[in-house]
Design an enzyme around this catalytic site. Structure first.
Site, PDB file in Angstrom:
ATOM      1  N   ARG A  66     -42.142  27.416   2.559  1.00  0.00           N
ATOM      2  CA  ARG A  66     -41.801  26.191   3.297  1.00  0.00           C
ATOM      3  C   ARG A  66     -42.277  26.258   4.744  1.00  0.00           C
ATOM      4  O   ARG A  66     -42.477  25.220   5.382  1.00  0.00           O
ATOM      5  CB  ARG A  66     -40.307  25.872   3.182  1.00  0.00           C
ATOM      6  CG  ARG A  66     -39.930  25.371   1.785  1.00  0.00           C
ATOM      7  CD  ARG A  66     -38.438  25.154   1.653  1.00  0.00           C
ATOM      8  NE  ARG A  66     -37.667  26.361   1.851  1.00  0.00           N
ATOM      9  CZ  ARG A  66     -37.423  27.273   0.921  1.00  0.00           C
ATOM     10  NH1 ARG A  66     -37.883  27.117  -0.289  1.00  0.00           N
ATOM     11  NH2 ARG A  66     -36.724  28.353   1.201  1.00  0.00           N
ATOM     12  N   GLU A 103     -31.901  37.587   2.414  1.00  0.00           N
ATOM     13  CA  GLU A 103     -30.514  37.260   2.078  1.00  0.00           C
ATOM     14  C   GLU A 103     -30.315  37.449   0.574  1.00  0.00           C
ATOM     15  O   GLU A 103     -29.259  37.852   0.125  1.00  0.00           O
ATOM     16  CB  GLU A 103     -30.230  35.808   2.487  1.00  0.00           C
ATOM     17  CG  GLU A 103     -28.781  35.403   2.439  1.00  0.00           C
ATOM     18  CD  GLU A 103     -28.580  33.927   2.789  1.00  0.00           C
ATOM     19  OE1 GLU A 103     -29.582  33.213   2.965  1.00  0.00           O
ATOM     20  OE2 GLU A 103     -27.419  33.511   2.866  1.00  0.00           O
TER      21      GLU A 103
HETATM   22  P1  AMP Z   1     -33.948  35.767   6.128  1.00  0.00           P
HETATM   23  O1  AMP Z   1     -35.054  36.784   6.102  1.00  0.00           O
HETATM   24  O2  AMP Z   1     -32.689  36.297   5.529  1.00  0.00           O
HETATM   25  O3  AMP Z   1     -33.735  35.189   7.511  1.00  0.00           O
HETATM   26  O4  AMP Z   1     -34.371  34.597   5.171  1.00  0.00           O
HETATM   27  C1  AMP Z   1     -35.207  33.581   5.620  1.00  0.00           C
HETATM   28  C2  AMP Z   1     -36.182  33.162   4.547  1.00  0.00           C
HETATM   29  O5  AMP Z   1     -35.532  33.000   3.292  1.00  0.00           O
HETATM   30  C3  AMP Z   1     -36.840  31.855   4.884  1.00  0.00           C
HETATM   31  O6  AMP Z   1     -38.217  31.951   4.553  1.00  0.00           O
HETATM   32  C4  AMP Z   1     -36.117  30.829   4.035  1.00  0.00           C
HETATM   33  O7  AMP Z   1     -37.045  29.942   3.438  1.00  0.00           O
HETATM   34  C5  AMP Z   1     -35.378  31.625   2.976  1.00  0.00           C
HETATM   35  N1  AMP Z   1     -33.936  31.382   2.972  1.00  0.00           N
HETATM   36  C6  AMP Z   1     -32.962  32.293   3.234  1.00  0.00           C
HETATM   37  N2  AMP Z   1     -31.760  31.764   3.106  1.00  0.00           N
HETATM   38  C7  AMP Z   1     -31.953  30.470   2.767  1.00  0.00           C
HETATM   39  C8  AMP Z   1     -31.072  29.381   2.493  1.00  0.00           C
HETATM   40  N3  AMP Z   1     -29.745  29.518   2.566  1.00  0.00           N
HETATM   41  N4  AMP Z   1     -31.628  28.190   2.203  1.00  0.00           N
HETATM   42  C9  AMP Z   1     -32.972  28.048   2.135  1.00  0.00           C
HETATM   43  N5  AMP Z   1     -33.842  29.030   2.372  1.00  0.00           N
HETATM   44  C10 AMP Z   1     -33.343  30.237   2.681  1.00  0.00           C
END
Ligand code: AMP
Length: 179
Positions: A66, A103
């Site tokens: 995205r 996550e």
């Molecule tokens: P993080 O590395 O944990 O900050 O995760 C960020 C990445 O995971 C981004 O590229 C987001 O597209 C995706 N992502 C993580 N959590 C979500 C969520 N709750 N909703 C949508 N996309 C998420």
């Protein structure tokens, strides 16, 4: 912003919370309804670009997938080029790679070794800042490639996860919506 453009709350209301996707306990931020609305997409993009106008951005680096959608559109707003940070196996030629924890799982990001000239001023973009691992890996890749990370722009920051704490650069990390 023109008077008939949607307000921030109008475009923000088009971000849909999807509980338990893609796995139990995760509330997925679905930006598809926002992207599908021409006026809302334009208003959101103008707000995302605003703080970076005039910052001399050479390239916007977007994180798969995205971050590609937002990043390519943002690059045109800022008269900058676009550089993709991709999942492994997608980019031809020599690449740099960073591993990171998500996550929901683990992943790796790659950048073409000669994607930008050394010292290029780069803005990093993604849709959601959750635990911060993805954005931090992206910043490390850009720095290893010799780019100057001017900052990061994300659409949604999930404050409770404190991903901002992992941002490894002195340059600003700006979120349009903190939830
Ligand atoms: P993080 O590395 O944990 O900050 O995760 C960020 C990445 O995971 C981004 O590229 C987001 O597209 C995706 N992502 C993580 N959590 C979500 C969520 N709750 N909703 C949508 N996309 C998420």
């Amino acid at each position: 912003m023109p008077p008939d453009s949607p307000t921030e709350s109008a475009w923000a209301s088009l971000i849909r919370d999807v509980p338990d996707f893609p796995s139990p306990g995760i509330v997925f931020k679905d930006i598809a309804p926002l992207l599908a609305d021409a006026d809302a997409f334009a208003a959101m993009l103008a707000a995302l670009a605003g703080p970076w106008r005039g910052a001399g951005i050479d390239a916007v680096a977007g994180i798969e997938s995205r971050g590609f959608i937002l990043g390519a559109a943002l690059a045109r707003e800022l008269d900058a080029g676009f550089v993709p940070l991709r999942k492994p196996g997608k980019l031809p030629g020599a690449v740099l790679e960073e591993a990171y924890a998500l996550e929901y799982g683990n992943d790796r990001l790659q950048l073409q070794a000669e994607a930008m000239p050394p010292g290029a001023r780069v803005l990093l973009v993604d849709d959601v800042l959750a635990t911060g691992g993805t954005l931090a890996a992206g910043a490390r890749l850009l720095q290893r490639q010799g780019a100057q990370v001017v900052g990061a722009a994300v659409l949604i920051e999930l404050a409770v996860l404190q991903g901002r704490m992992r941002w490894p650069c002195a340059a600003p990390l700006r979120s349009l919506r903190v939830v």
